[in-house]
Design a protein around this motif. Structure first.
Motif, PDB file in Angstrom:
ATOM      1  N   TYR A 195     106.238  11.846   7.270  1.00  0.00           N
ATOM      2  CA  TYR A 195     106.617  10.533   6.741  1.00  0.00           C
ATOM      3  C   TYR A 195     107.948  10.043   7.307  1.00  0.00           C
ATOM      4  CZ  TYR A 195     102.677  10.992   3.604  1.00  0.00           C
ATOM      5  OH  TYR A 195     101.403  11.125   3.103  1.00  0.00           O
ATOM      6  N   PHE A 196     108.907  10.948   7.508  1.00  0.00           N
ATOM      7  CA  PHE A 196     110.162  10.528   8.141  1.00  0.00           C
ATOM      8  C   PHE A 196     109.901  10.046   9.570  1.00  0.00           C
ATOM      9  CE2 PHE A 196     112.468  13.621   5.153  1.00  0.00           C
ATOM     10  CZ  PHE A 196     112.845  12.603   4.289  1.00  0.00           C
ATOM     11  N   THR A 197     108.990  10.728  10.252  1.00  0.00           N
ATOM     12  CA  THR A 197     108.645  10.336  11.628  1.00  0.00           C
ATOM     13  C   THR A 197     107.993   8.956  11.652  1.00  0.00           C
ATOM     14  OG1 THR A 197     108.387  12.649  12.290  1.00  0.00           O
ATOM     15  CG2 THR A 197     107.332  10.989  13.682  1.00  0.00           C
ATOM     16  N   LYS A 198     107.102   8.682  10.697  1.00  0.00           N
ATOM     17  CA  LYS A 198     106.470   7.356  10.627  1.00  0.00           C
ATOM     18  C   LYS A 198     107.510   6.269  10.381  1.00  0.00           C
ATOM     19  CE  LYS A 198     101.739   8.473   9.232  1.00  0.00           C
ATOM     20  NZ  LYS A 198     100.704   8.329   8.178  1.00  0.00           N
ATOM     21  N   ALA A 199     108.472   6.570   9.523  1.00  0.00           N
ATOM     22  CA  ALA A 199     109.533   5.594   9.248  1.00  0.00           C
ATOM     23  C   ALA A 199     110.313   5.286  10.522  1.00  0.00           C
ATOM     24  CB  ALA A 199     110.465   6.133   8.167  1.00  0.00           C
ATOM     25  N   ILE A 200     110.608   6.334  11.304  1.00  0.00           N
ATOM     26  CA  ILE A 200     111.362   6.163  12.553  1.00  0.00           C
ATOM     27  C   ILE A 200     110.548   5.389  13.583  1.00  0.00           C
ATOM     28  CG2 ILE A 200     112.297   7.430  14.543  1.00  0.00           C
ATOM     29  CD1 ILE A 200     113.122   9.625  12.447  1.00  0.00           C
ATOM     30  N   GLU A 201     109.250   5.651  13.647  1.00  0.00           N
ATOM     31  CA  GLU A 201     108.387   4.932  14.595  1.00  0.00           C
ATOM     32  C   GLU A 201     108.371   3.433  14.312  1.00  0.00           C
ATOM     33  OE1 GLU A 201     104.697   6.935  14.076  1.00  0.00           O
ATOM     34  OE2 GLU A 201     105.192   8.587  15.452  1.00  0.00           O
ATOM     35  N   MET A 202     108.471   3.070  13.042  1.00  0.00           N
ATOM     36  CA  MET A 202     108.457   1.654  12.663  1.00  0.00           C
ATOM     37  C   MET A 202     109.833   1.006  12.780  1.00  0.00           C
ATOM     38  SD  MET A 202     106.033   1.634   9.306  1.00  0.00           S
ATOM     39  CE  MET A 202     104.317   2.124   9.400  1.00  0.00           C
ATOM     40  N   LYS A 203     110.870   1.835  12.669  1.00  0.00           N
ATOM     41  CA  LYS A 203     112.239   1.308  12.665  1.00  0.00           C
ATOM     42  C   LYS A 203     113.099   2.255  13.501  1.00  0.00           C
ATOM     43  CE  LYS A 203     115.734  -0.193   9.280  1.00  0.00           C
ATOM     44  NZ  LYS A 203     116.040  -0.247   7.823  1.00  0.00           N
ATOM     45  N   LYS A 204     113.256   1.929  14.769  1.00  0.00           N
ATOM     46  CA  LYS A 204     113.858   2.848  15.739  1.00  0.00           C
ATOM     47  C   LYS A 204     115.304   3.226  15.409  1.00  0.00           C
ATOM     48  CE  LYS A 204     110.218   3.065  18.362  1.00  0.00           C
ATOM     49  NZ  LYS A 204     109.412   4.306  18.388  1.00  0.00           N
ATOM     50  N   ASP A 205     116.033   2.346  14.724  1.00  0.00           N
ATOM     51  CA  ASP A 205     117.436   2.636  14.410  1.00  0.00           C
ATOM     52  C   ASP A 205     117.620   3.106  12.962  1.00  0.00           C
ATOM     53  OD1 ASP A 205     116.812   0.272  13.182  1.00  0.00           O
ATOM     54  OD2 ASP A 205     118.647  -0.774  13.756  1.00  0.00           O
ATOM     55  N   TYR A 206     116.586   3.692  12.402  1.00  0.00           N
ATOM     56  CA  TYR A 206     116.614   4.120  11.000  1.00  0.00           C
ATOM     57  C   TYR A 206     117.400   5.432  10.906  1.00  0.00           C
ATOM     58  CZ  TYR A 206     114.631   3.976   6.237  1.00  0.00           C
ATOM     59  OH  TYR A 206     114.453   3.876   4.878  1.00  0.00           O
ATOM     60  N   TYR A 207     118.723   5.326  10.877  1.00  0.00           N
ATOM     61  CA  TYR A 207     119.585   6.509  10.959  1.00  0.00           C
ATOM     62  C   TYR A 207     119.408   7.451   9.765  1.00  0.00           C
ATOM     63  CZ  TYR A 207     122.647   3.744   7.895  1.00  0.00           C
ATOM     64  OH  TYR A 207     123.146   3.002   6.864  1.00  0.00           O
ATOM     65  N   GLU A 208     119.137   6.896   8.581  1.00  0.00           N
ATOM     66  CA  GLU A 208     118.941   7.763   7.413  1.00  0.00           C
ATOM     67  C   GLU A 208     117.700   8.641   7.577  1.00  0.00           C
ATOM     68  OE1 GLU A 208     119.078   4.283   4.923  1.00  0.00           O
ATOM     69  OE2 GLU A 208     120.529   5.292   3.617  1.00  0.00           O
ATOM     70  N   ALA A 209     116.664   8.073   8.203  1.00  0.00           N
ATOM     71  CA  ALA A 209     115.441   8.846   8.430  1.00  0.00           C
ATOM     72  C   ALA A 209     115.690   9.951   9.461  1.00  0.00           C
ATOM     73  CB  ALA A 209     114.313   7.929   8.889  1.00  0.00           C
ATOM     74  N   TYR A 210     116.474   9.635  10.512  1.00  0.00           N
ATOM     75  CA  TYR A 210     116.832  10.677  11.485  1.00  0.00           C
ATOM     76  C   TYR A 210     117.601  11.802  10.791  1.00  0.00           C
ATOM     77  CZ  TYR A 210     115.554   7.993  15.674  1.00  0.00           C
ATOM     78  OH  TYR A 210     114.863   7.335  16.658  1.00  0.00           O
ATOM     79  N   TYR A 211     118.550  11.427   9.940  1.00  0.00           N
ATOM     80  CA  TYR A 211     119.367  12.435   9.256  1.00  0.00           C
ATOM     81  C   TYR A 211     118.508  13.326   8.360  1.00  0.00           C
ATOM     82  CZ  TYR A 211     122.779  14.501   6.092  1.00  0.00           C
ATOM     83  OH  TYR A 211     123.510  15.400   5.348  1.00  0.00           O
TER      84      TYR A 211
END
Length: 357
Positions: A195-211
Motif C-alpha cells: 500500500y505504501f508503494t501504491k501511494a508512491i506510484e500515484m504521488k511521486k513526491d509523497y515523502y511520508e510514504a517513502y519514510y
C-alpha cells in the motif's frame, strides 16, 4: 301654442341629442373613475410587488450572509489549526456548524481538528455528520478511518478507508493509511509495503510514504532498501529530522560511526526538535569519552521527550563516568519508573549501589 310637423320633428331631435350627450358624459365619468381605480389598484399592486421583492432580496441577503459567515469561520479555524491551536480551531469550526447546520465541510474540518487534538471519539462524531450530509464524501470517510486507526479499531478503520477508495480510486492518501493500519500489525509488513508503494506510484513526491516504507524495510532488515527510501524522503522534504536520524542509525549499525554522527547532526540542523537525534549524538559522544557533552545532548533529548527511558539510562552512565553517582542513580531510577523491566538500567543501578555502599 300649436307646433307644426317641422317644428315637432326639430324639438324631438333636440331631445334625442340632449339625452345622447348626457349619456356619453356619464359614461365618461364612470370610465374615468374606473380608470383612476385601476391606476390606484396597479399602483398598490406595484408597491406590494416592490415591497415583496424587497423582502425577498433581504431574505436572500440574510441567507447569503449566513453562508458566508459559516465559510468565514471555517477559514479562521483553518488558520488556527495550521498554528496547532486546536482548541481555538474547534471553536471556530463549531461556530461554522451553528451558522449553517448543513455545511458538511464545517463538520469535516471540525472532525480533523478533534483528531489532531487526539480527541478521536469527537472526531468520529463530527465526521459521521459530514458523511450524513454528503454520503459520497470520500475525504470524510478517510479522516474517520484515520481516527479509528488512532483508536486501534482496525476493522472500522479498514472499512472507512476502503470506502474512501471505492468512492475515489486514485487516492494516494487512502493507500498510505491502509499501509499505516497494516504497519501496526507485525505479521502484515508485506501488505504495508504494497500500500505504501501504491501511494508512491500515484504521488511521486509523497515523502511520508517513502519514510514509512523505509521503516517497514528496516523492520524486515532490508537496510539497503530502507536507506534508499530515507534518502528519497529528504530529497522531497529537506527538514525531516526523522529520516536523517534513521539514515544515521543504519550507518551506526554498520559501524560507520563518523558517517552516522554526520547524519545525526544534520537531523538537528533541520531546526525541527527531535529527541532521538539528540539521544544518538549523546550516545556517540559518550563512546568518544566526551561525557559532559554527552550529558548536554541527552538532557536535551529528555526535555523533548520526558518519558525517554533510554536517554535517562545513557545520561546516568555519563554521570557515572563523571563520578556524579547521585545524579546517575536518580537517572537509572527514573528509567525504571518509565520501564520497570529495563534490564540494562537495573544492572547499571546495581553498579552504582555497589560503588556507593
Amino acid at each position: 301654442m300649436k307646433l307644426d310637423k317641422t317644428q315637432l320633428k326639430l324639438f324631438l331631435l333636440l331631445i334625442i341629442v340632449f339625452c345622447f350627450s348626457f349619456s356619453c358624459s356619464e359614461n365618461k365619468i364612470v370610465k374615468d373613475e374606473s380608470s383612476n381605480s385601476q391606476e390606484k389598484k396597479e399602483t398598490v399592486q406595484g408597491e406590494n410587488k416592490e415591497e415583496s421583492g424587497k423582502n425577498n432580496t433581504e431574505e436572500n441577503k440574510t441567507e447569503k450572509k449566513h453562508l458566508s459567515q459559516s465559510e468565514e469561520y471555517i477559514v479562521k479555524g483553518q488558520d488556527k489549526e495550521k498554528e496547532n491551536f486546536f482548541d481555538e480551531a474547534i471553536l471556530y469550526f463549531k461556530k461554522a456548524t451553528e451558522e449553517d447546520q448543513k455545511n458538511a465541510k464545517a463538520f469535516y474540518y471540525l472532525g480533523i481538528a478533534f483528531r489532531k487534538k487526539n480527541d478521536h471519539d469527537q472526531a468520529v462524531q463530527a465526521l459521521k455528520k459530514a458523511i450524513e450530509l454528503i454520503p459520497d464524501f470520500a475525504e470524510a470517510y478517510l479522516e474517520r478511518g484515520i481516527a479509528y486507526q488512532k483508536m486501534k479499531d482496525d476493522q472500522a478503520a479498514l472499512g472507512d478507508i476502503k470506502e474512501a477508495l471505492k468512492l475515489k480510486p486514485s487516492y494516494p492518501e487512502a493507500f498510505f493509511w491502509l499501509g499505516m493500519v497494516y504497519f501496526d500489525k507485525k505479521d502484515k509488513y508485506t501488505d504495508a509495503l504494497e500500500y505504501f508503494t501504491k501511494a508512491i506510484e500515484m504521488k511521486k513526491d509523497y515523502y511520508e510514504a517513502y519514510y514509512r516504507r523505509g521503516l517497514v524495510y528496516k523492520s524486515m532488515n532490508r537496510k539497503t532498501e530502507a536507506m534508499n527510501d530515507f534518502l528519497k524522503t529528504i530529497e522531497y522534504k529537506k527538514d525531516f529530522p526523522e529520516a536523517y536520524t534513521e539514515i544515521g542509525i543504519i550507518y551506526y549499525s554498520k559501524k560507520e560511526k563518523e558517517k552516522s554522527f554526520e547524519f545525526f547532526k544534520k537531523s538537528v540542523e533541520t531546526g525541527v526538535p527531535y529527541a532521538n537525534a539528540h539521544y544518538h549524538i549523546g550516545l556517540i559522544l559518550y563512546e568518544r569519552n566526551q561525557y559532559q557533552e554527552a550529558v548536554s545532548e541527552l538532557t536535551t533529548a529528555i526535555k523533548l521527550n520526558p518519558v525517554y527511558a533510554e536517554a535517562y539510562n545513557q545520561r546516568g552512565m555519563a554521570y557515572d563516568k563523571l563520578g556524579k553517582y547521585n545524579e546517575a542513580l536518580s537517572d537509572f531510577n527514573q528509567a525504571l519508573v518509565i520501564n520497570p523491566n529495563y534490564s540494562e538500567a537495573i544492572y547499571n543501578r546495581g553498579v552504582i549501589y555497589y560503588k556507593t555502599k
